[in-house]
Design an enzyme around this catalytic site. Structure first.
Site, PDB file in Angstrom:
ATOM      1  N   HIS A 559       0.824  -1.197   0.000  1.00  0.00           N
ATOM      2  CA  HIS A 559       0.000   0.000   0.000  1.00  0.00           C
ATOM      3  C   HIS A 559       0.868   1.261   0.000  1.00  0.00           C
ATOM      4  O   HIS A 559       0.452   2.310   0.507  1.00  0.00           O
ATOM      5  CB  HIS A 559      -0.920   0.003   1.222  1.00  0.00           C
ATOM      6  CG  HIS A 559      -1.805  -1.192   1.315  1.00  0.00           C
ATOM      7  ND1 HIS A 559      -2.269  -1.689   2.520  1.00  0.00           N
ATOM      8  CD2 HIS A 559      -2.302  -2.010   0.355  1.00  0.00           C
ATOM      9  CE1 HIS A 559      -3.026  -2.753   2.296  1.00  0.00           C
ATOM     10  NE2 HIS A 559      -3.054  -2.977   0.983  1.00  0.00           N
ATOM     11  N   HIS A 602      -7.160  -0.967   2.510  1.00  0.00           N
ATOM     12  CA  HIS A 602      -6.418  -1.441   1.351  1.00  0.00           C
ATOM     13  C   HIS A 602      -6.668  -0.439   0.230  1.00  0.00           C
ATOM     14  O   HIS A 602      -7.785   0.058   0.076  1.00  0.00           O
ATOM     15  CB  HIS A 602      -6.882  -2.844   0.973  1.00  0.00           C
ATOM     16  CG  HIS A 602      -6.805  -3.797   2.120  1.00  0.00           C
ATOM     17  ND1 HIS A 602      -7.813  -3.902   3.065  1.00  0.00           N
ATOM     18  CD2 HIS A 602      -5.844  -4.658   2.503  1.00  0.00           C
ATOM     19  CE1 HIS A 602      -7.462  -4.796   3.976  1.00  0.00           C
ATOM     20  NE2 HIS A 602      -6.263  -5.263   3.665  1.00  0.00           N
TER      21      HIS A 602
END
Length: 693
Positions: A559, A602
């Site tokens: 990420h 996410h």
């Protein structure tokens, strides 16, 4: 690209991999995208998009909707034609050919180890190789972006783009009823990315849901409509047949026949060339695998160059083009176009460590049944092969506990006070400029409000029925860098996450471990007979738990973001809220690198929203009406209301030509257009940003 319970991941790969390549032979011919070779390039395009990853393909789709505009996408990677990349098993299997082979410098905060980075090098980018857990952050995550000087980037401003990019498919009613799966239909639209839940959950998850409530974690009806905190269900970006729904097959393949849209793969964008007035005019590209210093091809951009090379390579392209920290550019013998010290700073990710309990009286079937129970295994294969349902339709799970700090730690106010009293520069990279330090201090102010909030999660605990999982820090204080190698600007960028350099980050991990143990001690859990395997019940002191956490910690859960931050220029920002690079014209950034503060989620769904909004901003600059107004208010936002003060609109159009209705028109450091079209006025939103409204 979330981490998965190891048993489920191994089982899926073993059972599926032998079948996926033969499952859909009809896809082999259809999956090839419309590509061109170097000899078929035009000498110029209206738009050149640097990077054919997730955001690049979204923006290319939207800009090429105007048949009068020619769009070129240049991608270093290639198309992955393997049908297995569409299957659930691909959520945990990342082909090396689709990733950059880069490791970090030694991470001194976690024992000096070098950590592999996750950065996609494939058409479709991270959406091609991620774990397909498709969630959004809480409203406060995005309201924080707006609070950092980015009007229109709060949750209300982004929700239309979250909707625009997705379509929700109703899951199996029997599974919905049995497990109480919830979602909010109004949070979705009629967009390209298909989103739904699988046709299977492990029975033990029912006990886990109840146990969360017993330790003070409420169940939220929906995490997609700004309520992504506490415990909630999360869908996957798959279609009704459990096939990956991603940027390539939903945003690019469907429009690849457009004659005004070209995709060139296997080429690196070396740099961007500017006019004497600092307008981005062209890109120089070089074929992948050819020696540095070899032949290059120059392609002109008539209207705009859009950087979508990701958190790793967008700052590298800027730096090689003369936009970045002056000292770094000088050491690399690169002529300085703009001294922009924030380029490559502000690197953030979600670091994680593991925890594991064994259930001595687990419910049946469970994740282990896929390889210990032959009868169940045969049934699972039959369900998948005949109906594409059952256990093998699962990916990385569908439930998250994203916990607010006050829920997890009774002494949270003391922790916040200690953060506020820190000398910010002490824990930041030595390369950070005074502007970047000021920007971090501004981030810290809004971060500490989130640390104290009951409507924003600080940590993430995925759960899907197993006793082990990842403990993920969603709002770390440590910051890193992505900088070109001054002795070889063509080499891979130097990446330093500085993981857990700030000691408060380790305290958060200690709090996570202790709360997870508390969850395992909930009354409902006792029917499962949980026994701690790691870190082990004998480790009780904070220092012991810190040692455990850092020993097994990873710096990234794929990420990474923030390296071309959307913030005011005097706070280390690289782009404005219009996504235009400071100090030049004709150049913007539309990818994950613009994120100023990493959200507690996410990042896949967020990147789609960013790219959709970026496309509308680019269209607006060209005088085209955006298809979804970025200023549409669809909910009551909790962000601070700003008073806008009209300013005198000069009659000149500035160096960048006539201003569009939605464009920037003033502010400290602004050198572009200062006039607004008829019907709008230039209004000051903060000292660094005025906008036509």
């Amino acid at each position: 690209m979330p981490l998965l319970s190891r048993l489920g991941a191994v089982a899926l790969q073993i059972l599926i991999i032998s079948n996926v390549c033969l499952a859909y032979p009809e896809l082999v011919d259809k999956i090839r995208a419309r590509q061109i070779n170097i000899g078929s390039l035009r000498s110029s395009y209206d738009y050149i998009i640097v990077g054919g990853g997730q955001s690049g393909l979204v923006i290319a789709n939207r800009l090429s909707e105007d048949s009068t505009k020619n769009v070129l996408v240049v991608e270093y990677g290639y198309v992955d034609n393997n049908p297995s990349q569409l299957e659930p098993s691909s959520a945990t299997s990342y082909p090396s050919r689709d990733l950059f082979n880069v490791t970090t410098v030694p991470q001194t905060g976690i024992g000096g180890k070098r950590v592999s980075i996750y950065a996609a090098s494939v058409v479709g980018g991270g959406s091609t190789v991620n774990g397909m857990l498709f969630d959004r952050g809480a409203a406060e995550d995005y309201d924080n972006w707006a609070a950092l000087g980015n009007p229109g980037w709060d949750f209300a401003g982004l929700l239309p783009y979250f909707k625009k990019s997705t379509t929700f498919g109703t899951p199996d009613p029997a599974i919905v009823q049995e497990y109480g799966i919830t979602w909010e239909p109004s949070a979705y639209g009629n967009g390209p990315i298909q989103v739904t839940f699988p046709s299977w959950q492990w029975p033990t998850i029912k006990v886990q849901w109840k146990a969360w409530n017993e330790v003070g974690v409420p169940t939220m009806r929906d995490g997609e409509n700004g309520n992504a905190y506490n415990a909630y269900w999360v869908p996957n970006n798959v279609d009704a047949q459990s096939r990956r729904s991603y940027a390539k097959n939903r945003y690019f393949d469907t429009v690849s026949s457009r004659s005004n849209l070209h995709l060139l793969t296997g080429y690196r964008v070396n740099d961007i060339q500017f006019s004497s007035a600092k307008k981005a005019e062209s890109v120089r590209i070089q074929q992948r695998g050819t020696p540095n210093g070899g032949s290059t091809t120059t392609i002109r951009a008539n209207q705009e160059i859009v950087l979508c090379a990701g958190w790793l390579n967008t700052p590298a392209v800027l730096q090689r083009s003369g936009i970045g920290p002056q000292d770094l550019l000088s050491r690399a013998n690169i002529p300085v176009v703009v001294d922009l010290p924030g380029v490559g700073s502000n690197l953030q990710d979600h670091p994680a460590t593991q925890i594991n309990f064994q259930y001595t009286r687990d419910l049946q079937p469970n994740q282990a049944s896929l390889y210990t129970n032959q009868t169940f295994q045969a049934w699972a294969q039959q369900q998948w092969q005949q109906f594409r349902k059952g256990p093998m339709s699962m990916l990385v799970g569908n439930a998250l506990a994203t916990l607010p700090l006050p829920t997890m730690l009774s002494t949270y106010q003391s922790l916040i006070s200690r953060v506020n009293s820190q000398n910010a520069a002490q824990y930041l990279p030595s390369t950070y400029s005074a502007a970047s330090i000021r920007g971090y201090e501004a981030q810290r102010r809004v971060l500490m409000a989130s640390y104290a909030s009951l409507k924003n999660g600080i940590v993430e605990i995925p759960f899907s029925g197993g006793g082990g999982t990842s403990l993920v820090h969603e709002k770390p204080l440590s910051r890193g860098t992505v900088l070109i190698n001054p002795s070889d600007k063509w080499a891979d960028p130097i990446v330093d996450y500085n993981t857990s350099i700030n000691p408060i980050d380790n305290e958060i991990f200690v709090a996570m471990i202790k709360f997870y143990r508390r969850w395992m001690q909930a009354p409902s859990m006792q029917q499962l007979g949980p026994q701690e395997q790691s870190p082990g019940a004998s480790l009780t002191t904070d220092q012991q738990l810190i040692n455990y956490a850092t020993q097994g910690m990873i710096s990234s859960t794929a990420h990474s973001c923030g390296t071309s931050a959307m913030m005011p220029q005097d706070q280390g920002g690289v782009v404005s809220s219009q996504l235009l690079v400071y100090g030049v014209t004709g150049l913007s950034v539309g990818d994950i690198s613009i994120i100023p503060l990493i959200p507690a989620t996410h990042t896949c769904a967020t990147v789609y929203a960013i790219a959709e909004k970026a496309a509308d901003l680019i269209k607006a600059r060209a005088g085209n009406n955006p298809t979804t107004s970025s200023t549409t208010s669809v909910r009551t936002t909790t962000s601070t209301t700003r008073t806008t003060t009209p300013v005198t609109t000069p009659t000149t159009t500035g160096s960048g030509g006539t201003q569009s209705k939605w464009g920037q028109c003033g502010g400290i450091g602004w050198t572009g257009p200062t006039a607004c079209v008829s019907g709008s006025t230039c209004q000051s939103l903060n000292p660094y940003y005025s906008q036509c409204l």
